[in-house]
Motif scaffolding. Structure first.
Motif, mmCIF file in Angstrom:
data_model
loop_
_atom_site.group_PDB
_atom_site.id
_atom_site.type_symbol
_atom_site.label_atom_id
_atom_site.label_comp_id
_atom_site.label_asym_id
_atom_site.label_seq_id
_atom_site.Cartn_x
_atom_site.Cartn_y
_atom_site.Cartn_z
ATOM 1 N N HIS A 146 -33.344 -8.086 0.119
ATOM 2 C CA HIS A 146 -33.521 -8.358 1.541
ATOM 3 C C HIS A 146 -33.288 -9.844 1.812
ATOM 4 O O HIS A 146 -33.578 -10.698 0.980
ATOM 5 C CB HIS A 146 -34.932 -7.969 1.991
ATOM 6 C CG HIS A 146 -35.152 -6.487 2.005
ATOM 7 N ND1 HIS A 146 -35.756 -5.811 0.961
ATOM 8 C CD2 HIS A 146 -34.833 -5.537 2.934
ATOM 9 C CE1 HIS A 146 -35.804 -4.514 1.255
ATOM 10 N NE2 HIS A 146 -35.253 -4.324 2.431
ATOM 11 N N GLU A 182 -23.883 -9.181 4.102
ATOM 12 C CA GLU A 182 -24.892 -8.225 4.572
ATOM 13 C C GLU A 182 -24.357 -6.798 4.462
ATOM 14 O O GLU A 182 -23.212 -6.520 4.845
ATOM 15 C CB GLU A 182 -25.281 -8.539 6.011
ATOM 16 C CG GLU A 182 -26.456 -7.712 6.506
ATOM 17 C CD GLU A 182 -26.968 -8.175 7.867
ATOM 18 O OE1 GLU A 182 -27.449 -7.314 8.637
ATOM 19 O OE2 GLU A 182 -26.874 -9.394 8.150
ATOM 20 N N GLU A 215 -29.479 -2.656 7.011
ATOM 21 C CA GLU A 215 -30.855 -3.052 7.295
ATOM 22 C C GLU A 215 -31.787 -1.874 7.052
ATOM 23 O O GLU A 215 -31.375 -0.711 7.082
ATOM 24 C CB GLU A 215 -31.001 -3.557 8.732
ATOM 25 C CG GLU A 215 -30.752 -2.499 9.796
ATOM 26 C CD GLU A 215 -30.942 -3.042 11.205
ATOM 27 O OE1 GLU A 215 -30.831 -4.262 11.394
ATOM 28 O OE2 GLU A 215 -31.211 -2.220 12.109
ATOM 29 N N GLU A 229 -35.533 -0.264 8.281
ATOM 30 C CA GLU A 229 -36.691 -0.276 9.160
ATOM 31 C C GLU A 229 -37.879 0.242 8.357
ATOM 32 O O GLU A 229 -37.794 1.266 7.684
ATOM 33 C CB GLU A 229 -36.488 0.615 10.389
ATOM 34 C CG GLU A 229 -37.716 0.630 11.299
ATOM 35 C CD GLU A 229 -37.592 1.593 12.457
ATOM 36 O OE1 GLU A 229 -38.466 1.581 13.333
ATOM 37 O OE2 GLU A 229 -36.616 2.364 12.482
ATOM 38 N N SER A 250 -40.649 -10.299 -1.020
ATOM 39 C CA SER A 250 -40.446 -10.848 0.315
ATOM 40 C C SER A 250 -41.020 -9.979 1.427
ATOM 41 O O SER A 250 -41.701 -10.471 2.321
ATOM 42 C CB SER A 250 -38.950 -11.090 0.552
ATOM 43 O OG SER A 250 -38.217 -9.883 0.435
ATOM 44 N N VAL A 251 -40.756 -8.676 1.400
ATOM 45 C CA VAL A 251 -41.237 -7.802 2.469
ATOM 46 C C VAL A 251 -42.752 -7.700 2.424
ATOM 47 O O VAL A 251 -43.425 -7.729 3.458
ATOM 48 C CB VAL A 251 -40.586 -6.412 2.367
ATOM 49 C CG1 VAL A 251 -41.208 -5.450 3.371
ATOM 50 C CG2 VAL A 251 -39.082 -6.518 2.601
ATOM 51 N N GLU A 280 -44.295 -10.772 4.003
ATOM 52 C CA GLU A 280 -44.205 -10.790 5.456
ATOM 53 C C GLU A 280 -45.245 -9.860 6.081
ATOM 54 O O GLU A 280 -45.858 -10.182 7.102
ATOM 55 C CB GLU A 280 -42.804 -10.385 5.900
ATOM 56 C CG GLU A 280 -41.724 -11.403 5.540
ATOM 57 C CD GLU A 280 -40.354 -10.969 6.013
ATOM 58 O OE1 GLU A 280 -40.241 -10.590 7.198
ATOM 59 O OE2 GLU A 280 -39.418 -11.006 5.212
ATOM 60 N N GLU A 306 -39.863 2.234 3.711
ATOM 61 C CA GLU A 306 -38.568 2.296 4.359
ATOM 62 C C GLU A 306 -38.456 3.654 5.061
ATOM 63 O O GLU A 306 -38.859 4.678 4.523
ATOM 64 C CB GLU A 306 -37.438 2.152 3.332
ATOM 65 C CG GLU A 306 -37.460 0.856 2.537
ATOM 66 C CD GLU A 306 -38.435 0.894 1.366
ATOM 67 O OE1 GLU A 306 -38.975 1.994 1.057
ATOM 68 O OE2 GLU A 306 -38.683 -0.162 0.776
ATOM 69 N N PHE A 326 -40.562 -3.479 12.407
ATOM 70 C CA PHE A 326 -40.447 -4.236 11.163
ATOM 71 C C PHE A 326 -39.113 -3.867 10.530
ATOM 72 O O PHE A 326 -38.995 -2.870 9.806
ATOM 73 C CB PHE A 326 -41.621 -3.877 10.241
ATOM 74 C CG PHE A 326 -41.883 -4.880 9.162
ATOM 75 C CD1 PHE A 326 -42.354 -6.143 9.470
ATOM 76 C CD2 PHE A 326 -41.664 -4.568 7.834
ATOM 77 C CE1 PHE A 326 -42.606 -7.079 8.477
ATOM 78 C CE2 PHE A 326 -41.904 -5.488 6.837
ATOM 79 C CZ PHE A 326 -42.389 -6.745 7.157
ATOM 80 N N ARG A 354 -35.684 -5.294 8.367
ATOM 81 C CA ARG A 354 -35.206 -6.369 7.515
ATOM 82 C C ARG A 354 -33.809 -6.050 6.991
ATOM 83 O O ARG A 354 -33.587 -4.989 6.385
ATOM 84 C CB ARG A 354 -36.162 -6.583 6.335
ATOM 85 C CG ARG A 354 -37.527 -7.123 6.737
ATOM 86 C CD ARG A 354 -37.399 -8.487 7.391
ATOM 87 N NE ARG A 354 -38.681 -9.007 7.859
ATOM 88 C CZ ARG A 354 -39.163 -8.818 9.068
ATOM 89 N NH1 ARG A 354 -38.466 -8.107 9.938
ATOM 90 N NH2 ARG A 354 -40.317 -9.334 9.429
#
Length: 290
Positions: free
Chosen positions: A148, A160, A163, A165, A199-200, A203, A241, A261, A263
């Protein structure tokens, strides 16, 4: 140090022992053992701790993995240059991906790449800590890392891929509010979380901390793939996810978060050090995702 010794070392790492390595290589177990011992003598370090019949990488062994994979890639690159007139790419493609990103576009890219270059073997490893995506490339553990965003690394190029959610998922029958649930005001329902340092997860932890209302912790699990089974077992809720949550939509309660949310995730690489195989993979990525 011989190339064969490096190949045997990596085979033991990837097959979690001498027996599996010998089977994968098509040689006898004593042959693998002797090659490893000879390599350790030449390097003057112990690469593995022998525990019963098991093999566990030592600190020196863990340090050796990245350079060993780089050696194999470099040798493959030389072979590709010498066989360029055959117009058939060979070698190895090394990728590491976090569990959440090792599906969807990544699998599609690998499948397409294998269709075009069937003589290239692919290793898709597990990137447990997304904050180390750049260092895994810089240390030679892989040519590509999928994680991510953001992915740090001044010399890296990042493309990229899509993404994710993330949604709240609770056991069937859980009494939770309807509609989007504020991250800063989660229901007082036991939760399954993963440790900080990803990372997720970091956050999410920050959003909950700012809100000041922290739900009770049921399980802190380092095994991300076990979160959904724990929800299905009624242990607690979690953040997943959406694609994973939707696989159990009839057996769980799904709620969106407020704010949503979402990413993005991407693939990173060092364009200055790509092997011919890596260059071909980048060309495919650009053609597929732009």
């Amino acid at each position: 140090m011989e190339l064969r010794q490096v190949e045997y070392f990596l085979a033991v790492v990837e097959n979690q022992g001498i027996g599996g390595a010998a089977t994968a290589l098509g040689v006898a177990q004593p042959t693998v053992s002797q090659a490893l011992r000879a390599l350790e003598r030449e390097l003057g370090v112990q690469l593995f701790h022998r525990i019963g019949r098991g093999m566990v990488l030592s600190a020196a062994g863990r340090t050796m993995v990245g350079p060993a994979r780089q050696i194999i890639r470099d040798v493959d690159a030389v072979g590709d240059l010498l066989a360029a007139e055959e117009d058939e790419l060979t070698g190895h493609l090394d990728l590491l991906a976090s569990p959440a990103t090792a599906v969807g576009p990544v699998v599609d890219l690998i499948a397409r790449f294998r269709d075009i270059y069937p003589r290239v073997s692919v290793r898709l490893g597990d990137l447990r800590d997304e904050t180390r995506a750049a260092s895994t490339i810089e240390d030679g553990h892989c040519e590509f890392a999928v994680a991510h965003l953001p992915i740090a690394g001044d010399a890296l190029e990042v493309i990229e891929l899509g993404e994710h959610e993330y949604v709240l998922v609770y056991p069937e029958g859980a009494e939770v509010p309807e509609g989007p649930i504020p991250l800063g005001n989660l229901p007082t329902y036991p939760m399954v979380f993963v440790p900080r340092g990803q990372s997720v997860a970091d956050e999410l932890e920050e959003a909950i901390r700012v809100g000041g209302i922290r739900p009770p912790l049921a399980v802190l699990s380092e095994h991300r793939e076990e979160r959904l089974p724990m929800v299905l077992a009624g242990i607690g809720g979690t953040l997943l996810e959406r694609s994973m949550a939707d696989t159990a939509v009839d057996r769980v309660v799904i709620r969106e978060t407020e704010p949503r949310f979402v990413r993005p995730f991407a693939i990173a690489f060092d364009p200055a050090s790509l092997s011919p195989v890596g260059q071909a993979f980048v060309e495919l990525i650009r053609a597929q995702v732009g």
